[in-house]
Design an enzyme around this catalytic site. Structure first.
Site, PDB file in Angstrom:
ATOM      1  N   CYS A 100      51.219 -37.710 -23.478  1.00 20.25           N
ATOM      2  CA  CYS A 100      51.316 -36.850 -24.656  1.00 20.25           C
ATOM      3  C   CYS A 100      50.708 -35.492 -24.313  1.00 20.25           C
ATOM      4  O   CYS A 100      49.661 -35.434 -23.655  1.00 20.25           O
ATOM      5  CB  CYS A 100      50.559 -37.486 -25.822  1.00 20.25           C
ATOM      6  SG  CYS A 100      50.584 -36.496 -27.321  1.00 20.25           S
ATOM      7  N   HIS A 142      56.900 -42.354 -31.001  1.00 19.46           N
ATOM      8  CA  HIS A 142      55.757 -41.553 -30.558  1.00 19.46           C
ATOM      9  C   HIS A 142      55.681 -40.249 -31.358  1.00 19.46           C
ATOM     10  O   HIS A 142      54.616 -39.892 -31.875  1.00 19.46           O
ATOM     11  CB  HIS A 142      55.886 -41.269 -29.052  1.00 19.46           C
ATOM     12  CG  HIS A 142      54.816 -40.386 -28.507  1.00 19.46           C
ATOM     13  ND1 HIS A 142      53.910 -40.800 -27.564  1.00 19.46           N
ATOM     14  CD2 HIS A 142      54.496 -39.089 -28.783  1.00 19.46           C
ATOM     15  CE1 HIS A 142      53.074 -39.805 -27.286  1.00 19.46           C
ATOM     16  NE2 HIS A 142      53.415 -38.748 -28.014  1.00 19.46           N
ATOM     17  N   GLU A 143      56.812 -39.544 -31.464  1.00 22.41           N
ATOM     18  CA  GLU A 143      56.795 -38.239 -32.143  1.00 22.41           C
ATOM     19  C   GLU A 143      56.532 -38.397 -33.637  1.00 22.41           C
ATOM     20  O   GLU A 143      55.772 -37.621 -34.222  1.00 22.41           O
ATOM     21  CB  GLU A 143      58.111 -37.482 -31.892  1.00 22.41           C
ATOM     22  CG  GLU A 143      58.361 -37.094 -30.438  1.00 22.41           C
ATOM     23  CD  GLU A 143      57.173 -36.417 -29.779  1.00 22.41           C
ATOM     24  OE1 GLU A 143      56.429 -35.681 -30.463  1.00 22.41           O
ATOM     25  OE2 GLU A 143      56.960 -36.631 -28.576  1.00 22.41           O
ATOM     26  N   HIS A 146      52.957 -38.753 -34.753  1.00 20.71           N
ATOM     27  CA  HIS A 146      52.173 -37.517 -34.878  1.00 20.71           C
ATOM     28  C   HIS A 146      52.168 -37.011 -36.317  1.00 20.71           C
ATOM     29  O   HIS A 146      51.216 -36.355 -36.746  1.00 20.71           O
ATOM     30  CB  HIS A 146      52.759 -36.416 -33.979  1.00 20.71           C
ATOM     31  CG  HIS A 146      52.341 -36.512 -32.538  1.00 20.71           C
ATOM     32  ND1 HIS A 146      51.044 -36.338 -32.130  1.00 20.71           N
ATOM     33  CD2 HIS A 146      53.063 -36.733 -31.409  1.00 20.71           C
ATOM     34  CE1 HIS A 146      50.978 -36.448 -30.805  1.00 20.71           C
ATOM     35  NE2 HIS A 146      52.189 -36.696 -30.346  1.00 20.71           N
TER      36      HIS A 146
HETATM   37 NI    NI Z   1      52.614 -36.802 -28.268  1.00 18.71          NI
END
Ligand code: NI
Length: 177
Positions: A100, A142-143, A146
């Site tokens: 990341c 994953h995105e 966030h």
């Molecule tokens: Ni990331």
């Protein structure tokens, strides 16, 4: 536009729940996306979420081109995804390495669902609706994490599978975050 500073783990702004975008095809939204693209390209990332550059909106970009250096890496189309909704299509999870841009120099093995549907809009407000699996599904999870203040190390089950990229992969061959 501009390459922005990417916030690093420890910055409380990465832990916020981001807000929905209400207005599409605006100058501000296009400017944000230009900054996100410039920043992701400059750092050779596979994805970036607006909170990583300090903008608390539910906006992510991602994409992985076919790269002859990594013939096994699956291609993921360049995508702008705003106000995403994820519907899981399986309970099956798979562990694989992630990095990341907010956690530079490190890698960890993260369990992710292997199949999902994602819906949302692009910067013009056009609807996106895709069913994906494997690496593409991993990148989306994953995105989108966030946007809810979750960084991948929080998802690692066994912290022995977390370490410095240069130590874990001394021969290289891993994308820089
Ligand atoms: Ni990331």
């Amino acid at each position: 536009m501009a390459i922005k500073e990417v916030l690093r783990m420890g910055d409380a702004r990465l832990l916020r729940v981001a807000e929905e975008v209400r207005d599409f095809d605006t100058r501000q939204l296009h400017a944000l996306l230009a900054d996100m693209r410039d920043t992701m390209q400059a750092l050779d990332g596979a994805g970036l979420a607006a909170p990583q550059i300090g903008v608390n909106l539910r906006v992510v970009i991602f994409g992985v081109e076919k790269n002859p250096r990594y013939p096994d890496a699956e291609e993921v189309p360049q995508t702008v995804l705003i106000n995403p909704r994820i519907t899981l299509l399986t309970e099956e999870m798979e562990e694989d390495w992630e990095g990341c841009l907010s956690v530079p120099g490190l890698r960890g093995r993260v369990p992710r669902y292997t199949q999902l549907r994602y819906q949302g809009r692009d910067e013009y407000g056009v609807a996106i609706d895709r069913t994906v699996s494997g690496f593409h599904a991993r990148v989306v999870q994953h995105e989108c994490d966030h946007l809810d203040g979750i960084l991948y190390p929080m998802r690692i089950k066994d912290l022995r599978n977390f370490g410095y990229t240069a130590v874990l992969f001394p021969d290289g061959g891993q994308q820089d975050d």
